[in-house]
Design a protein around this motif. Sequence first.
Motif, mmCIF file in Angstrom:
data_model
loop_
_atom_site.group_PDB
_atom_site.id
_atom_site.type_symbol
_atom_site.label_atom_id
_atom_site.label_comp_id
_atom_site.label_asym_id
_atom_site.label_seq_id
_atom_site.Cartn_x
_atom_site.Cartn_y
_atom_site.Cartn_z
ATOM 1 N N ALA A 66 2.978 -2.958 12.782
ATOM 2 C CA ALA A 66 2.496 -4.107 13.544
ATOM 3 C C ALA A 66 1.438 -4.800 12.696
ATOM 4 O O ALA A 66 0.803 -4.167 11.848
ATOM 5 N N PHE A 108 9.156 0.711 2.792
ATOM 6 C CA PHE A 108 8.240 1.271 3.795
ATOM 7 C C PHE A 108 8.712 0.980 5.228
ATOM 8 O O PHE A 108 9.009 -0.177 5.569
ATOM 9 N N LEU A 110 6.758 1.875 8.432
ATOM 10 C CA LEU A 110 5.510 2.499 8.890
ATOM 11 C C LEU A 110 5.125 1.956 10.258
ATOM 12 O O LEU A 110 5.368 0.779 10.562
ATOM 13 N N GLY A 111 4.502 2.792 11.054
ATOM 14 C CA GLY A 111 3.999 2.356 12.351
ATOM 15 C C GLY A 111 5.090 1.647 13.148
ATOM 16 O O GLY A 111 6.198 2.175 13.328
HETATM 17 N N1 COA Z 1 -0.447 -5.576 9.033
HETATM 18 C C1 COA Z 1 -0.904 -6.689 8.432
HETATM 19 N N2 COA Z 1 -0.781 -6.876 7.103
HETATM 20 C C2 COA Z 1 -0.196 -5.931 6.370
HETATM 21 C C3 COA Z 1 0.315 -4.746 6.933
HETATM 22 C C4 COA Z 1 0.166 -4.586 8.342
HETATM 23 N N3 COA Z 1 0.634 -3.509 8.983
HETATM 24 N N4 COA Z 1 0.836 -3.978 5.958
HETATM 25 C C5 COA Z 1 0.680 -4.660 4.808
HETATM 26 N N5 COA Z 1 0.061 -5.850 5.055
HETATM 27 C C6 COA Z 1 -0.306 -6.895 4.092
HETATM 28 C C7 COA Z 1 -1.553 -6.527 3.288
HETATM 29 O O1 COA Z 1 -2.716 -6.836 4.010
HETATM 30 C C8 COA Z 1 -1.347 -7.391 2.087
HETATM 31 O O2 COA Z 1 -1.693 -8.721 2.398
HETATM 32 P P1 COA Z 1 -2.641 -9.591 1.373
HETATM 33 O O3 COA Z 1 -1.840 -9.654 0.099
HETATM 34 O O4 COA Z 1 -2.773 -10.917 2.067
HETATM 35 O O5 COA Z 1 -3.908 -8.816 1.227
HETATM 36 C C9 COA Z 1 0.144 -7.382 1.851
HETATM 37 O O6 COA Z 1 0.716 -7.020 3.122
HETATM 38 C C10 COA Z 1 0.606 -6.358 0.829
HETATM 39 O O7 COA Z 1 0.133 -5.075 1.218
HETATM 40 P P2 COA Z 1 -0.774 -4.129 0.253
HETATM 41 O O8 COA Z 1 -1.554 -3.210 1.127
HETATM 42 O O9 COA Z 1 -1.533 -4.952 -0.729
HETATM 43 O O10 COA Z 1 0.397 -3.342 -0.510
HETATM 44 P P3 COA Z 1 0.272 -1.878 -1.178
HETATM 45 O O11 COA Z 1 1.499 -1.728 -2.016
HETATM 46 O O12 COA Z 1 -1.060 -1.709 -1.840
HETATM 47 O O13 COA Z 1 0.327 -0.852 0.051
HETATM 48 C C11 COA Z 1 1.145 0.009 2.166
HETATM 49 C C12 COA Z 1 1.491 -0.753 0.860
HETATM 50 C C13 COA Z 1 2.370 -0.075 3.080
HETATM 51 C C14 COA Z 1 0.831 1.473 1.860
HETATM 52 C C15 COA Z 1 -0.089 -0.658 2.831
HETATM 53 O O14 COA Z 1 0.168 -2.057 2.937
HETATM 54 C C16 COA Z 1 -0.397 -0.149 4.220
HETATM 55 O O15 COA Z 1 -0.936 0.943 4.356
HETATM 56 N N6 COA Z 1 -0.112 -0.957 5.251
HETATM 57 C C17 COA Z 1 -0.449 -0.634 6.629
HETATM 58 C C18 COA Z 1 0.465 0.449 7.172
HETATM 59 C C19 COA Z 1 0.046 0.801 8.587
HETATM 60 O O16 COA Z 1 -1.010 1.346 8.833
HETATM 61 N N7 COA Z 1 0.917 0.493 9.539
HETATM 62 C C20 COA Z 1 0.699 0.787 10.927
HETATM 63 C C21 COA Z 1 0.139 -0.377 11.635
HETATM 64 S S1 COA Z 1 -0.108 -0.007 13.348
#
Ligand code: COA
Length: 260
Positions: A66, A108, A110-111
């Motif tokens: 989300a 990915f 996730l969530g």
């Molecule tokens: N919500 C909002 N934005 C998200 C997102 C989410 N769940 N997951 C990724 N993004 C965005 C990042 O903020 C980033 O945006 P930006 O470039 O404007 O800063 C972009 O997507 C790329 O993600 P980034 O984190 O830079 O990629 P990464 O390769 O370093 O890491 C993940 C990938 C998937 C490990 C990491 O993005 C992550 O942990 N995301 C959240 C996962 C999560 O907790 N999901 C459950 C939500 S309830």
Amino acid sequence: MTYSSIISELRNQILYITINRENKLNALNKETLSELAQAIASAQNNEGVRGILLTGAGQKAFVAGADISEFAEFDGVQGEELARHGQETVFNAIEQSAKPVIAAINGFALGGGLELAMACHMRIVSDNAKLGLPEVSLGLIPGYGGTQRLTQLVGKGRAIEIITTGEMISATQAESIGLVNYVVAPEFLIVKAEELLNKIKLRAPLAVASAIRSINASADTKIDGFEIEIREFGRCFNTQDFKEGTAAFIEKRKPIFSGK
Ligand code: COA
């Protein structure tokens, strides 16, 4: 229908829905959820749709959850409403779709992304994908049905491990615990999902819908799934497709189903 955050294309009776926010790893914001709800709802009334293939844009993510930026300031009432509205309009709607829905997990999940995949009827995953429910790392729990559907798919012990550690698992680990149906190389992801949907397309659509309803009933503790199966079995006898299927068998030919 043209959307902003998803792409919806009908080809050979398969509705391809691609979540299209690649620069945000296809995170589910309000608009994406609303468009997904519309696409799934309109597919139900479209006789030309025999199956739905759901995937994410790009090579990196199916859906990374989300959209965290949208609920960071929420209180409890807003959080509850977010989960309830999402579950009803998208996640339950996918699970209850009369047309089979396959998640093609291209990175990915996730969530909310894994919750979305779990609401689908089947899951195919590319061998480089990572899956998980990391909500406890944010001080949350899964709210789009994840605690329920993960438990149904993999059992309580494994669900508690995955949800309370918040750790990601690999595609092969997901396959070994029954979370996904197949693991394939990325270039075969869509091919494998199409192969399954093309097989289902040869079968009687109303019988497929009855099977989905009956199987879904097994997870609903408020109703008797055996009774639902009896009723759905009976309904099948009233269809033209039942007459066609049995006639084709007796006449030693392939059936041509009309979905009536
Ligand atoms: N919500 C909002 N934005 C998200 C997102 C989410 N769940 N997951 C990724 N993004 C965005 C990042 O903020 C980033 O945006 P930006 O470039 O404007 O800063 C972009 O997507 C790329 O993600 P980034 O984190 O830079 O990629 P990464 O390769 O370093 O890491 C993940 C990938 C998937 C490990 C990491 O993005 C992550 O942990 N995301 C959240 C996962 C999560 O907790 N999901 C459950 C939500 S309830």
